[in-house]
Design a protein around this motif. Structure first.
Motif, PDB file in Angstrom:
ATOM      1  N   SER A   1       0.863  -1.173   0.000  1.00 58.68           N
ATOM      2  CA  SER A   1       0.000   0.000   0.000  1.00 58.68           C
ATOM      3  C   SER A   1       0.904   1.229   0.000  1.00 58.68           C
ATOM      4  CB  SER A   1      -0.935  -0.028   1.220  1.00 58.68           C
ATOM      5  OG  SER A   1      -1.859   1.032   1.164  1.00 58.68           O
TER       6      SER A   1
ATOM      7  N   ARG B   1       1.568   5.115   2.442  1.00 56.38           N
ATOM      8  CA  ARG B   1       1.124   5.970   3.544  1.00 56.38           C
ATOM      9  C   ARG B   1       0.097   6.995   3.069  1.00 56.38           C
ATOM     10  NH1 ARG B   1       3.106   6.767   8.560  1.00 56.38           N
ATOM     11  NH2 ARG B   1       5.040   5.646   8.058  1.00 56.38           N
TER      12      ARG B   1
ATOM     13  N   SER C   1      -3.526   6.489   3.737  1.00 55.64           N
ATOM     14  CA  SER C   1      -4.075   6.655   5.080  1.00 55.64           C
ATOM     15  C   SER C   1      -4.967   7.889   5.118  1.00 55.64           C
ATOM     16  CB  SER C   1      -2.940   6.808   6.101  1.00 55.64           C
ATOM     17  OG  SER C   1      -3.419   7.317   7.321  1.00 55.64           O
TER      18      SER C   1
ATOM     19  N   ASP D   1      -3.815  10.137   8.122  1.00 58.50           N
ATOM     20  CA  ASP D   1      -2.512  10.783   7.962  1.00 58.50           C
ATOM     21  C   ASP D   1      -2.506  11.790   6.811  1.00 58.50           C
ATOM     22  OD1 ASP D   1       0.296  10.825   8.922  1.00 58.50           O
ATOM     23  OD2 ASP D   1       0.756  10.156   6.884  1.00 58.50           O
ATOM     24  N   ASN D   2      -3.659  12.019   6.203  1.00 61.13           N
ATOM     25  CA  ASN D   2      -3.731  12.913   5.048  1.00 61.13           C
ATOM     26  C   ASN D   2      -3.911  14.358   5.519  1.00 61.13           C
ATOM     27  OD1 ASN D   2      -4.174  14.261   2.671  1.00 61.13           O
ATOM     28  ND2 ASN D   2      -6.020  13.135   2.094  1.00 61.13           N
TER      29      ASN D   2
ATOM     30  N   ARG E   1      -4.709   8.138  -3.660  1.00 57.40           N
ATOM     31  CA  ARG E   1      -5.021   7.997  -2.237  1.00 57.40           C
ATOM     32  C   ARG E   1      -6.265   7.130  -2.038  1.00 57.40           C
ATOM     33  NH1 ARG E   1      -2.587  11.612   1.383  1.00 57.40           N
ATOM     34  NH2 ARG E   1      -1.582  13.474   0.498  1.00 57.40           N
TER      35      ARG E   1
ATOM     36  N   ASN F   1      -6.555  -0.970   1.349  1.00 58.44           N
ATOM     37  CA  ASN F   1      -6.416  -1.224   2.782  1.00 58.44           C
ATOM     38  C   ASN F   1      -7.681  -1.871   3.353  1.00 58.44           C
ATOM     39  OD1 ASN F   1      -3.973   0.076   2.481  1.00 58.44           O
ATOM     40  ND2 ASN F   1      -4.621   1.968   3.497  1.00 58.44           N
TER      41      ASN F   1
ATOM     42  N   HIS G   1       3.487  -0.343   3.955  1.00 64.55           N
ATOM     43  CA  HIS G   1       4.022   0.862   3.305  1.00 64.55           C
ATOM     44  C   HIS G   1       5.541   0.698   3.204  1.00 64.55           C
ATOM     45  CE1 HIS G   1       5.186   4.911   2.397  1.00 64.55           C
ATOM     46  NE2 HIS G   1       5.730   5.090   3.586  1.00 64.55           N
TER      47      HIS G   1
ATOM     48  N   ASP H   1       4.237   0.243   8.420  1.00 65.80           N
ATOM     49  CA  ASP H   1       5.244   0.827   7.538  1.00 65.80           C
ATOM     50  C   ASP H   1       6.489  -0.044   7.508  1.00 65.80           C
ATOM     51  OD1 ASP H   1       6.784   1.370   9.815  1.00 65.80           O
ATOM     52  OD2 ASP H   1       6.500   3.545   9.721  1.00 65.80           O
TER      53      ASP H   1
ATOM     54  N   VAL I   1       0.361   2.217  10.827  1.00 65.76           N
ATOM     55  CA  VAL I   1      -0.013   3.437  10.106  1.00 65.76           C
ATOM     56  C   VAL I   1      -1.503   3.665  10.351  1.00 65.76           C
ATOM     57  CG1 VAL I   1      -0.124   4.580   7.848  1.00 65.76           C
ATOM     58  CG2 VAL I   1       1.731   2.956   8.350  1.00 65.76           C
TER      59      VAL I   1
ATOM     60  N   TRP J   1      -5.391   4.367   9.837  1.00 67.74           N
ATOM     61  CA  TRP J   1      -6.268   4.114   8.703  1.00 67.74           C
ATOM     62  C   TRP J   1      -6.723   5.414   8.091  1.00 67.74           C
ATOM     63  CZ3 TRP J   1      -5.772  -0.432   6.929  1.00 67.74           C
ATOM     64  CH2 TRP J   1      -5.624  -1.548   7.742  1.00 67.74           C
TER      65      TRP J   1
END
Length: 222
Positions: A121, A123, A126, A129-130, A139, A146, A169, A214, A220, A222
């Protein structure tokens, strides 16, 4: 990880590194790719034909496919750049393709001993985490991947109690994918990335199945 291993996307940088790393451990590796074997994850008939011919079981199955610019569609920098064609291409390769592989896991993974499945996948897939926006199609496709793998892990746990099914990741790897979009990030070689990922898989247990990790083994969001 020894025994039998299946690497999908083995002609790519990370895929080749994973295959080489497993062979160095003594695993018997089956390498599949579009370039060398005609396995096209965007073509359901191709997936059924190639994977349906495999007997297994495979103690390790890794999906190392994916692209940032499928069919030449560049990552979106603004909402006005979103197109149906680009979204369809992103999902076909980065989400639907691996999902078609997941269909074969119950048959190809052993039920009576430990096994590992992982799909690469990113990062940027996520949601939590965006913080930058943009790259909407890539994305979203990785976020879909995921969810698909997480759902697969729940089903597999009912029949394959020693299976680990995760998304990984790999970090910023020196491949064609990052040549134009890796500025400002330290890039590692595909071989180093593969070694990192195999190390992460070594440390996972069935209690970790369904997770997103990662290259250093850290969860990481979701």
């Amino acid at each position: 990880m020894t025994g039998n291993a299946l690497i999908i996307g083995a002609s790519g940088g990370i895929g080749a590194g994973l295959a080489d790393g497993l062979e160095a451990r003594g695993a018997r590796v089956t390498r599949l790719s579009r370039r060398d074997d005609g396995l096209d994850l965007t073509d359901p008939a191709s997936v059924e034909h190639v994977l349906g011919a495999l007997d297994g079981p495979f103690e390790t199955i890794l999906v190392a496919t994916g692209a940032l610019e499928p069919d030449g569609h560049r990552p979106e920098k603004a909402l006005r750049q979103i197109s149906a064609a680009a979204l369809a291409a992103q999902f076909a390769l980065n989400a639907t393709g691996p999902a078609l592989v997941l269909r074969h896991l119950p048959r190809l993974l052993p039920r009576d001993r430990p096994s590992r499945f992982a799909a690469l996948s990113a990062r940027v897939g996520s949601i939590g985490d965006n913080h930058l926006g943009g790259w909407h199609g890539y994305r979203a496709a990785k976020a879909a991947l995921n969810q698909l793998v997480h759902g697969a892990s729940i089903e597999l746990a009912r029949t394959h109690r020693e299976a680990v099914c995760v998304v990984l990741h790999p970090g910023t790897v020196a491949t064609r994918l990052t040549e134009s979009h890796g500025a400002g990030h330290s890039r590692v070689s595909p071989q180093a990335a593969a070694a990192n990922l195999l190390g992460v898989l070594d440390g996972l247990t069935p209690a970790d199945t369904g997770g997103f990790f990662d290259w250093a083994g850290k969860p990481v969001p979701w």
